[in-house]
Design a protein around this motif. Structure first.
Motif, PDB file in Angstrom:
ATOM      1  N   THR A  12       0.919  -1.305   0.073  1.00  0.00           N
ATOM      2  CA  THR A  12       0.173  -0.026  -0.177  1.00  0.00           C
ATOM      3  C   THR A  12       0.721   1.252  -0.092  1.00  0.00           C
ATOM      4  OG1 THR A  12      -0.058   0.199   2.484  1.00  0.00           O
ATOM      5  CG2 THR A  12      -1.787  -1.374   1.410  1.00  0.00           C
ATOM      6  N   GLY A  13       0.245   2.112  -0.605  1.00  0.00           N
ATOM      7  CA  GLY A  13       1.101   3.594  -0.568  1.00  0.00           C
ATOM      8  C   GLY A  13       2.398   3.326  -1.684  1.00  0.00           C
ATOM      9  N   GLU A  43      -3.358   2.324  -4.011  1.00  0.00           N
ATOM     10  CA  GLU A  43      -2.973   3.510  -3.850  1.00  0.00           C
ATOM     11  C   GLU A  43      -4.288   4.377  -3.724  1.00  0.00           C
ATOM     12  OE1 GLU A  43      -1.536   6.311  -3.073  1.00  0.00           O
ATOM     13  OE2 GLU A  43       0.519   5.628  -2.913  1.00  0.00           O
ATOM     14  N   GLY A  89       1.408   2.560   3.159  1.00  0.00           N
ATOM     15  CA  GLY A  89       0.547   3.869   2.796  1.00  0.00           C
ATOM     16  C   GLY A  89      -0.051   4.443   4.083  1.00  0.00           C
TER      17      GLY A  89
END
Ligand SMILES: NC(=O)c1ccc[n+]([C@@H]2O[C@H](COP(=O)([O-])OP(=O)(O)OC[C@H]3O[C@@H](n4cnc5c(N)ncnc54)[C@H](O)[C@@H]3O)[C@@H](O)[C@H]2O)c1
Ligand SMILES: O=C(O)C[C@H](O)C(=O)O
Length: 329
Positions: A12-13, A43, A89
């Motif tokens: 993630t991110g 994202e 993220g």
């Protein structure tokens, strides 16, 4: 799953700073040198265009082990069937902030992602949380994923562990490979406790070898605990390549096992070991084997160490209270 099947790894991110280091190392075999890998990259919608550019670059590397890349902003699609989820993220802190200041900004990300993992991840999923405040974000994700065993969640303190090894190597003139049994206790925050009393340099007790309590208290501990802030001051943004490297070190050891004569630091759920309150995700010395971790038990904790472990776990208990009040767990 057979070892020929690709390892499905969610990040993630993925369009962020850490992602830009992490993805290329994952794809080049730093996690599993002989296993194909499929990347599932999550994202937020506005960052997907940038992420498309990163995927073009991944394509352009022609990595032999990269079996596929999927990107998107729907967590349930991206996490579907993943064996490993690296939850990076989240917003990083800026100058003058503590990581705990990010609780309300980032906490909600981990309720949604915990629920999505609970719904669609593979039965053998392992979840590593790098996004700050990492321990409490991992607690939020774990609490929101009641069908996933609690032992499958971990927060990253491996960067602190690696920092501590590097500082001790510099002080003693040893190689980093001469240093074993380093421990980070507690929270990935300024209250963390890097412990030299159980660490060894070429088999010799590190605290005894250094023989300098003033350095240990006034230099070593604060340098390691405040390293993240020092990097933000110097670079203008938070650590990225070293965080990506530690994220891989932690995941590799968790999935494929750590060295027999050593241990590593992982923030994992407490069952009350070393009097850390039950249910907190706190950093401990652990060994890993067969995809599982176990806390190294039976270490003697003197009053100096006890006070520091207690201070850091008290902070974790406060963070748990705060996210409970925010309705995140
Ligand atoms: N535990 C550690 O040792 C450690 C070390 C370094 C950084 N960090 C933390 O890692 C996090 C990421 O750092 P960075 O420098 O890569 O930040 P960054 O701002 O460069 O990237 C974060 C990315 O996350 C994305 N994002 C935000 N919300 C999301 C969501 N709901 N789903 C998916 N993606 C989302 C953003 O769009 C952005 O691209 C920060 O919280 C930082 O503090 C932890
Ligand atoms: O310190 C930060 O905010 C980033 C990261 O957690 C780090 O330790 O470098």
């Amino acid at each position: 799953m057979t070892s020929a099947e690709p390892l499905k790894v969610a990040v993630t991110g993925a369009a962020g700073q850490i992602g830009y280091s992490l993805l290329f190392r994952l794809a080049s075999g730093a996690l599993a040198a002989d296993r194909p890998i499929e990347l599932r990259l999550l994202e937020i919608e506005p960052a997907l265009k940038a992420l498309e550019g990163v995927v073009m670059e991944l394509d352009d590397c022609a990595f032999p082990l990269l079996a596929g890349v999927e990107i998107g902003s729907d967590a349930e699609k991206i996490f579907d069937g993943v064996n490993l989820a690296l939850l990076v993220g989240a917003r990083p802190r800026g100058p003058g902030m503590e990581r705990g200041d990010l609780l309300s900004a980032n906490g909600a990300i981990f309720t949604a992602q915990g629920k999505a993992l609970n719904a669609v991840a593979a039965d053998d999923v392992r979840i590593g949380v790098t996004g700050n405040p990492a321990n409490t974000n991992a607690l939020i994700a774990m609490t929101n994923a009641p069908d996933i065993p609690r032992e499958r969640f971990s927060a990253l303190t491996r960067l602190d562990h690696n920092r501590a090894i590097s500082q001790l190597a510099a002080k003693t003139g040893a190689k980093v490979t001469d240093i074993k049994k380093m421990t980070i206790w507690g929270n990935h925050s300024a209250t963390q406790y890097p412990d030299l009393f159980h660490a060894e340099v070429n088999g010799q007790n590190a605290a005894e070898l250094v023989g300098d309590q003033a350095w240990l208290e006034g230099d070593f501990i604060p340098t390691v605990a405040k390293r993240g802030a020092a990097i933000i001051d110097a670079r203008g943004s938070s650590s990225a390549a070293s965080a990506a490297s530690a994220t891989i070190d932690a995941a590799r050891d968790w999935l494929f096992g750590s060295a027999q004569d050593d241990w590593v630091s992982m923030a994992v759920v407490s069952k009350g070991e070393y009097d850390v309150p039950e249910g907190l995700i706190s950093s401990f010395p652990v060994t890993t084997s067969g995809g599982d971790w176990s806390i190294v038990e039976g270490l003697e904790i003197d009053d100096f160490s006890r006070a520091r472990i207690d201070a850091s776990t008290a902070e974790l208990a406060d963070e748990r209270k705060a996210v409970t009040e925010l309705g995140l767990i």
